[in-house]
Scaffold this active site. Structure first.
Site, PDB file in Angstrom:
ATOM      1  N   MET A 160      -3.675  -2.252   6.305  1.00  0.00           N
ATOM      2  CA  MET A 160      -4.862  -1.446   6.597  1.00  0.00           C
ATOM      3  C   MET A 160      -6.021  -2.312   7.074  1.00  0.00           C
ATOM      4  O   MET A 160      -6.804  -1.896   7.928  1.00  0.00           O
ATOM      5  CB  MET A 160      -5.267  -0.618   5.368  1.00  0.00           C
ATOM      6  CG  MET A 160      -4.236   0.427   4.971  1.00  0.00           C
ATOM      7  SD  MET A 160      -3.684   1.492   6.326  1.00  0.00           S
ATOM      8  CE  MET A 160      -5.212   2.254   6.818  1.00  0.00           C
ATOM      9  N   GLU A 161      -6.127  -3.522   6.544  1.00  0.00           N
ATOM     10  CA  GLU A 161      -7.192  -4.425   6.979  1.00  0.00           C
ATOM     11  C   GLU A 161      -6.998  -4.844   8.433  1.00  0.00           C
ATOM     12  O   GLU A 161      -7.960  -4.895   9.213  1.00  0.00           O
ATOM     13  CB  GLU A 161      -7.252  -5.645   6.058  1.00  0.00           C
ATOM     14  CG  GLU A 161      -7.832  -5.361   4.692  1.00  0.00           C
ATOM     15  CD  GLU A 161      -6.931  -4.545   3.763  1.00  0.00           C
ATOM     16  OE1 GLU A 161      -7.434  -4.052   2.745  1.00  0.00           O
ATOM     17  OE2 GLU A 161      -5.725  -4.392   4.040  1.00  0.00           O
ATOM     18  N   ASP A 204     -18.914   0.442  22.250  1.00  0.00           N
ATOM     19  CA  ASP A 204     -20.352   0.557  22.004  1.00  0.00           C
ATOM     20  C   ASP A 204     -21.156  -0.321  22.957  1.00  0.00           C
ATOM     21  O   ASP A 204     -22.182   0.100  23.486  1.00  0.00           O
ATOM     22  CB  ASP A 204     -20.668   0.187  20.554  1.00  0.00           C
ATOM     23  CG  ASP A 204     -22.154   0.242  20.276  1.00  0.00           C
ATOM     24  OD1 ASP A 204     -22.758   1.316  20.492  1.00  0.00           O
ATOM     25  OD2 ASP A 204     -22.729  -0.782  19.863  1.00  0.00           O
ATOM     26  N   LEU A 244      -8.315   5.298  -0.683  1.00  0.00           N
ATOM     27  CA  LEU A 244      -7.371   4.827  -1.699  1.00  0.00           C
ATOM     28  C   LEU A 244      -6.877   3.410  -1.439  1.00  0.00           C
ATOM     29  O   LEU A 244      -5.887   2.972  -2.020  1.00  0.00           O
ATOM     30  CB  LEU A 244      -6.196   5.805  -1.796  1.00  0.00           C
ATOM     31  CG  LEU A 244      -6.603   7.247  -2.129  1.00  0.00           C
ATOM     32  CD1 LEU A 244      -5.383   8.153  -2.155  1.00  0.00           C
ATOM     33  CD2 LEU A 244      -7.374   7.317  -3.434  1.00  0.00           C
ATOM     34  N   CYS A 245      -7.572   2.695  -0.592  1.00  0.00           N
ATOM     35  CA  CYS A 245      -7.194   1.330  -0.234  1.00  0.00           C
ATOM     36  C   CYS A 245      -7.817   0.349  -1.232  1.00  0.00           C
ATOM     37  O   CYS A 245      -9.006   0.429  -1.531  1.00  0.00           O
ATOM     38  CB  CYS A 245      -7.701   1.055   1.182  1.00  0.00           C
ATOM     39  SG  CYS A 245      -7.025  -0.404   1.932  1.00  0.00           S
ATOM     40  N   HIS A 246      -7.002  -0.566  -1.747  1.00  0.00           N
ATOM     41  CA  HIS A 246      -7.503  -1.552  -2.703  1.00  0.00           C
ATOM     42  C   HIS A 246      -8.413  -2.570  -2.019  1.00  0.00           C
ATOM     43  O   HIS A 246      -8.115  -3.006  -0.908  1.00  0.00           O
ATOM     44  CB  HIS A 246      -6.335  -2.325  -3.339  1.00  0.00           C
ATOM     45  CG  HIS A 246      -5.456  -1.482  -4.189  1.00  0.00           C
ATOM     46  ND1 HIS A 246      -4.411  -0.742  -3.683  1.00  0.00           N
ATOM     47  CD2 HIS A 246      -5.465  -1.265  -5.529  1.00  0.00           C
ATOM     48  CE1 HIS A 246      -3.810  -0.104  -4.667  1.00  0.00           C
ATOM     49  NE2 HIS A 246      -4.428  -0.400  -5.795  1.00  0.00           N
TER      50      HIS A 246
END
Length: 158
Positions: free
Chosen positions: A113-114, A128, A75-77
């Protein structure tokens, strides 16, 4: 306490309408840490990891992660990021690397969020690249440190 914004009155998930919000300068800073064995830390610090420049590649991965956030978080734009800066701080005593990301945009919704996604992707990339010598690395302490701009104003972590 505020209401959750990603659910409608029937409790169904939806993407928040930000169409009427003002376009403002938005900033978010997030951070997180990866702890590792002393030998692994030395490989990262000295640039001697078998796969190459661990922090250089993790920096690019973090930036790429920030750009792909809306593909990962349902739901993140999608945002037009104007800046993503990634810093790594080596902690010799703790055998750890702290990743800090500052994300910026001029838009109608925040970049928290970014910034958080970028930190996680950067730290996962370190994992990794070093997992062949240390599968016990621990990623943690990921959090938002500050956000600026927007209707809800500024916020800084305690």
């Amino acid at each position: 306490m505020s209401q959750l914004t990603h659910f409608d009155s029937a409790g169904q998930a939806h993407m928040v309408d930000v169409g009427d919000k003002a376009v403002t300068h938005r900033v978010a800073v997030a951070t997180g840490t990866i702890r590792m064995l002393p030998e692994t830390f030395a490989l990262v610090r000295d640039g001697n990891a078998k796969k190459g420049d661990v922090l250089g590649i993790a920096r690019v991965a973090a930036i790429q992660g920030s750009k792909r956030t809306s593909d990962l978080i349902p739901l993140c734009h999608p945002l037009a990021l104007t800046k993503v800066a990634v810093e790594f701080e080596l902690n010799e005593a703790g055998h750890s690397v702290r990743c800090t990301v500052r994300a910026e945009t001029r838009g109608q919704t925040g970049v928290e969020m970014e910034a958080l996604t970028a930190v996680q992707v950067g730290l996962l990339t370190i994992y990794d690249m070093c997992k062949a010598v240390d599968r016990g690395m621990v990623i943690g302490d990921v959090r938002l440190m500050e956000k600026r701009g927007g209707k809800s104003g500024d916020w800084v972590a305690d």
